[in-house]
Design a protein around this motif. Structure first.
Motif, PDB file in Angstrom:
ATOM      1  N   VAL A 124      10.158   8.321 -15.937  1.00  0.00           N
ATOM      2  CA  VAL A 124      10.225   6.928 -15.490  1.00  0.00           C
ATOM      3  C   VAL A 124      10.443   6.927 -13.985  1.00  0.00           C
ATOM      4  CG1 VAL A 124      11.392   4.715 -15.718  1.00  0.00           C
ATOM      5  CG2 VAL A 124      11.176   6.214 -17.713  1.00  0.00           C
ATOM      6  N   GLU A 125       9.453   6.467 -13.245  1.00  0.00           N
ATOM      7  CA  GLU A 125       9.546   6.426 -11.787  1.00  0.00           C
ATOM      8  C   GLU A 125      10.401   5.267 -11.305  1.00  0.00           C
ATOM      9  OE1 GLU A 125       8.923   6.980  -7.678  1.00  0.00           O
ATOM     10  OE2 GLU A 125       8.690   8.338  -9.372  1.00  0.00           O
ATOM     11  N   SER A 126      10.269   4.097 -11.948  1.00  0.00           N
ATOM     12  CA  SER A 126      11.015   2.911 -11.524  1.00  0.00           C
ATOM     13  C   SER A 126      11.374   2.062 -12.730  1.00  0.00           C
ATOM     14  CB  SER A 126      10.179   2.046 -10.557  1.00  0.00           C
ATOM     15  OG  SER A 126       9.832   2.746  -9.386  1.00  0.00           O
ATOM     16  N   GLU A 179       0.825  -1.207   0.000  1.00  0.00           N
ATOM     17  CA  GLU A 179       0.000   0.000   0.000  1.00  0.00           C
ATOM     18  C   GLU A 179       0.859   1.257   0.000  1.00  0.00           C
ATOM     19  OE1 GLU A 179      -3.055   0.252  -0.635  1.00  0.00           O
ATOM     20  OE2 GLU A 179      -3.522  -1.880  -0.601  1.00  0.00           O
ATOM     21  N   GLU A 180       1.942   1.251   0.765  1.00  0.00           N
ATOM     22  CA  GLU A 180       2.817   2.425   0.783  1.00  0.00           C
ATOM     23  C   GLU A 180       3.511   2.602  -0.561  1.00  0.00           C
ATOM     24  OE1 GLU A 180       6.620   4.315   3.223  1.00  0.00           O
ATOM     25  OE2 GLU A 180       5.734   2.404   3.878  1.00  0.00           O
ATOM     26  N   TRP A 181       4.028   1.494  -1.107  1.00  0.00           N
ATOM     27  CA  TRP A 181       4.687   1.558  -2.416  1.00  0.00           C
ATOM     28  C   TRP A 181       3.730   2.049  -3.496  1.00  0.00           C
ATOM     29  CZ3 TRP A 181       3.329  -1.178  -6.804  1.00  0.00           C
ATOM     30  CH2 TRP A 181       4.215  -1.089  -7.889  1.00  0.00           C
ATOM     31  N   ALA A 182       2.502   1.546  -3.480  1.00  0.00           N
ATOM     32  CA  ALA A 182       1.537   1.891  -4.525  1.00  0.00           C
ATOM     33  C   ALA A 182       1.226   3.383  -4.525  1.00  0.00           C
ATOM     34  CB  ALA A 182       0.254   1.081  -4.344  1.00  0.00           C
ATOM     35  N   GLN A 183       1.231   4.021  -3.339  1.00  0.00           N
ATOM     36  CA  GLN A 183       0.985   5.457  -3.283  1.00  0.00           C
ATOM     37  C   GLN A 183       2.062   6.233  -4.036  1.00  0.00           C
ATOM     38  OE1 GLN A 183      -1.413   7.388  -2.084  1.00  0.00           O
ATOM     39  NE2 GLN A 183      -2.705   5.752  -1.277  1.00  0.00           N
ATOM     40  N   HIS A 184       3.270   5.705  -4.083  1.00  0.00           N
ATOM     41  CA  HIS A 184       4.370   6.353  -4.794  1.00  0.00           C
ATOM     42  C   HIS A 184       4.380   5.992  -6.278  1.00  0.00           C
ATOM     43  CE1 HIS A 184       6.730   7.976  -1.381  1.00  0.00           C
ATOM     44  NE2 HIS A 184       6.151   7.008  -0.714  1.00  0.00           N
ATOM     45  N   ALA A 185       3.647   4.967  -6.680  1.00  0.00           N
ATOM     46  CA  ALA A 185       3.787   4.433  -8.037  1.00  0.00           C
ATOM     47  C   ALA A 185       2.434   4.274  -8.715  1.00  0.00           C
ATOM     48  CB  ALA A 185       4.549   3.105  -7.985  1.00  0.00           C
ATOM     49  N   VAL A 186       1.853   3.080  -8.671  1.00  0.00           N
ATOM     50  CA  VAL A 186       0.721   2.744  -9.536  1.00  0.00           C
ATOM     51  C   VAL A 186      -0.608   3.348  -9.098  1.00  0.00           C
ATOM     52  CG1 VAL A 186       1.812   0.629 -10.335  1.00  0.00           C
ATOM     53  CG2 VAL A 186       0.359   0.562  -8.294  1.00  0.00           C
ATOM     54  N   GLU A 216      -0.095   3.065 -19.904  1.00  0.00           N
ATOM     55  CA  GLU A 216       0.168   2.828 -21.319  1.00  0.00           C
ATOM     56  C   GLU A 216       1.629   3.078 -21.681  1.00  0.00           C
ATOM     57  OE1 GLU A 216      -0.680   7.137 -20.822  1.00  0.00           O
ATOM     58  OE2 GLU A 216      -1.518   5.267 -20.017  1.00  0.00           O
ATOM     59  N   ARG A 217       2.378   3.741 -20.812  1.00  0.00           N
ATOM     60  CA  ARG A 217       3.808   3.978 -21.035  1.00  0.00           C
ATOM     61  C   ARG A 217       4.671   3.104 -20.123  1.00  0.00           C
ATOM     62  NH1 ARG A 217       3.284  10.469 -20.150  1.00  0.00           N
ATOM     63  NH2 ARG A 217       1.329  10.719 -21.308  1.00  0.00           N
ATOM     64  N   SER A 218       4.059   2.143 -19.458  1.00  0.00           N
ATOM     65  CA  SER A 218       4.736   1.351 -18.422  1.00  0.00           C
ATOM     66  C   SER A 218       4.783  -0.119 -18.829  1.00  0.00           C
ATOM     67  CB  SER A 218       4.000   1.505 -17.083  1.00  0.00           C
ATOM     68  OG  SER A 218       3.959   2.863 -16.693  1.00  0.00           O
ATOM     69  N   PRO A 219       5.796  -0.524 -19.585  1.00  0.00           N
ATOM     70  CA  PRO A 219       5.851  -1.906 -20.055  1.00  0.00           C
ATOM     71  C   PRO A 219       6.286  -2.883 -18.962  1.00  0.00           C
ATOM     72  CG  PRO A 219       7.801  -0.720 -20.762  1.00  0.00           C
ATOM     73  CD  PRO A 219       6.914   0.293 -20.103  1.00  0.00           C
ATOM     74  N   LEU A 220       5.799  -4.107 -19.118  1.00  0.00           N
ATOM     75  CA  LEU A 220       6.213  -5.229 -18.279  1.00  0.00           C
ATOM     76  C   LEU A 220       6.929  -6.257 -19.145  1.00  0.00           C
ATOM     77  CD1 LEU A 220       2.968  -5.926 -16.180  1.00  0.00           C
ATOM     78  CD2 LEU A 220       4.853  -4.375 -15.624  1.00  0.00           C
ATOM     79  N   ALA A 221       7.921  -6.908 -18.567  1.00  0.00           N
ATOM     80  CA  ALA A 221       8.576  -8.041 -19.220  1.00  0.00           C
ATOM     81  C   ALA A 221       8.063  -9.323 -18.575  1.00  0.00           C
ATOM     82  CB  ALA A 221      10.098  -7.938 -19.076  1.00  0.00           C
ATOM     83  N   ARG A 229       5.330 -15.029 -15.602  1.00  0.00           N
ATOM     84  CA  ARG A 229       5.885 -14.360 -14.425  1.00  0.00           C
ATOM     85  C   ARG A 229       6.498 -13.037 -14.853  1.00  0.00           C
ATOM     86  NH1 ARG A 229       6.972 -15.174  -9.234  1.00  0.00           N
ATOM     87  NH2 ARG A 229       8.905 -14.450  -8.273  1.00  0.00           N
ATOM     88  N   VAL A 230       6.102 -11.957 -14.180  1.00  0.00           N
ATOM     89  CA  VAL A 230       6.677 -10.642 -14.452  1.00  0.00           C
ATOM     90  C   VAL A 230       8.106 -10.621 -13.928  1.00  0.00           C
ATOM     91  CG1 VAL A 230       6.504  -8.167 -14.025  1.00  0.00           C
ATOM     92  CG2 VAL A 230       4.427  -9.519 -14.359  1.00  0.00           C
ATOM     93  N   VAL A 231       9.055 -10.306 -14.827  1.00  0.00           N
ATOM     94  CA  VAL A 231      10.461 -10.300 -14.429  1.00  0.00           C
ATOM     95  C   VAL A 231      11.115  -8.938 -14.658  1.00  0.00           C
ATOM     96  CG1 VAL A 231      10.734 -12.775 -14.811  1.00  0.00           C
ATOM     97  CG2 VAL A 231      11.221 -11.167 -16.685  1.00  0.00           C
ATOM     98  N   GLY A 232      10.370  -7.980 -15.175  1.00  0.00           N
ATOM     99  CA  GLY A 232      10.914  -6.645 -15.373  1.00  0.00           C
ATOM    100  C   GLY A 232       9.801  -5.635 -15.519  1.00  0.00           C
ATOM    101  N   VAL A 233      10.026  -4.403 -15.029  1.00  0.00           N
ATOM    102  CA  VAL A 233       9.016  -3.356 -15.110  1.00  0.00           C
ATOM    103  C   VAL A 233       9.692  -2.011 -15.346  1.00  0.00           C
ATOM    104  CG1 VAL A 233       7.401  -4.559 -13.577  1.00  0.00           C
ATOM    105  CG2 VAL A 233       8.994  -2.907 -12.624  1.00  0.00           C
ATOM    106  N   ALA A 234       9.021  -1.159 -16.110  1.00  0.00           N
ATOM    107  CA  ALA A 234       9.362   0.258 -16.199  1.00  0.00           C
ATOM    108  C   ALA A 234       8.066   1.015 -15.947  1.00  0.00           C
ATOM    109  CB  ALA A 234       9.941   0.611 -17.570  1.00  0.00           C
ATOM    110  N   LEU A 235       7.994   1.718 -14.827  1.00  0.00           N
ATOM    111  CA  LEU A 235       6.774   2.409 -14.435  1.00  0.00           C
ATOM    112  C   LEU A 235       6.922   3.903 -14.719  1.00  0.00           C
ATOM    113  CD1 LEU A 235       6.110   0.611 -11.028  1.00  0.00           C
ATOM    114  CD2 LEU A 235       5.263   0.018 -13.307  1.00  0.00           C
TER     115      LEU A 235
END
Length: 318
Positions: free
Chosen positions: A250-252, A197-204, A212-217, A232-238
């Motif tokens: 790019v936040e993360s 919940e704390e992480w999500a407030q900073h990100a998603v 739409e600009r945040s790809p997942l691998a 399995r998600v192994v990479g993210v650009a948020l």
């Protein structure tokens, strides 16, 4: 309670989240544009909201607003395991920063903190000198990097067994998977792992999150899946939107340890860059810290350093 010493005519009180946010955002924007010029983005309400949503954060004791003799907001500070202090350019040179620093350190001691970390732009010579005077020593650096989006190369095909797709807006499986990847990737560098919940407030869950600009691998066929992700998600650009700015952000950027050195991080960045360009943006930016060791990656994909900040640390008295 930690005390604060102010010049004559200045008053201090805690933040009122229901009434003070517009004035506070104006102050933060003025500080950034004083350092980096009028083209610097306006302060992000989502970033401020994420601070106020920190678990255990109590504005009544963890914040200070300072108003000048004319009643206008002159400075603010907060302290709760991390800290921040900003003084409006029109009120500098009056020892407001010194007074707020004393309050921050006193509050941190009350909270049981052993050390404090401050991040100051290298252009802020006065702020750096003040912190050094009061016992802070350089610990590292952080950089804002940017890239122009007008001449991007075609992304290469993904590595075998890897699929790249955009983040599914509001999908709890994607949200939980992204949290896992980011927090595990930075576990050795960050002081603590953020709960979801704390992480999500900073990100998603920020209003400016741009799925739409945040790809997942996605890794296929490794015996594990993340809910409805199909692998399995192994990479993210948020990525985040920056209203009023021509820059994407790019936040993360994070990749599972077992899948590093396969070009996934570079591929995720390239997809984000192209998505920002397709949205009509001219540049994309991100911050990175010297402790992550990632700056070489960003330079290799064509990013250049815009701003540098100094990370300073002080051990507090017990």
């Amino acid at each position: 309670m930690a005390q604060i010493r102010l010049p004559a005519g200045y008053t201090a009180r805690p933040l009122d989240p229901d009434a003070d946010l517009p004035d506070l955002l104006d102050l933060l924007t003025a500080c950034e544009r004083d350092l980096h010029g009028p083209a610097a983005p306006a302060a992000d309400p989502g970033e401020l909201a994420a601070v106020l949503a920190r678990p255990g954060f109590d504005p009544a004791v963890d914040t200070v607003l300072v108003h000048g003799p004319d009643g206008r907001l002159a400075a603010w500070a907060w302290s709760e395991r991390r800290c921040e202090c900003r003084v409006h350019p029109a009120h500098r040179g009056r020892r407001l920063g010194t007074g707020l620093l004393g309050w921050i350190e006193g509050r941190a001691v009350e909270q049981g903190a052993e050390k404090l970390v401050q991040v100051v732009a290298d252009l802020d010579a006065t702020g750096l000198a003040m912190l050094r005077t009061y016992g802070y020593r350089p610990k590292g650096a952080s950089w804002l990097l940017g890239i122009a989006l007008d001449d991007l190369p075609e992304p290469p095909p993904p590595p075998a067994g890897i699929t790249i797709r955009p983040f599914r807006s509001g999908d709890p499986d994607d949200e939980r998977a992204a949290h896992r990847v980011v927090e595990e990737a930075f576990a050795d560098w960050k002081a603590r792992r953020l709960p979801f919940e704390e992480w999500a407030q900073h990100a998603v869950h920020r209003e400016t999150f741009a799925p739409e600009r945040s790809p997942l691998a996605i890794a296929d066929g490794d015996g594990e899946t993340d809910g409805g992700t199909g692998g399995r998600v192994v990479g993210v650009a948020l990525a985040l939107d920056q209203p009023g700015s021509a820059d994407g952000y790019v936040e993360s950027l994070a990749v599972d340890r077992a899948h590093r050195n396969r070009g996934i991080a570079r591929l995720l960045l390239q997809h984000t860059f192209r998505a920002c360009r397709d949205a009509g943006l001219s540049h994309c930016t991100l911050w990175t810290h010297s402790g992550t060791g990632a700056i070489d990656l960003y330079l290799k994909v064509g990013m250049t350093v815009r701003y540098t900040s100094v990370v300073l640390e002080k051990t507090l008295p017990r």
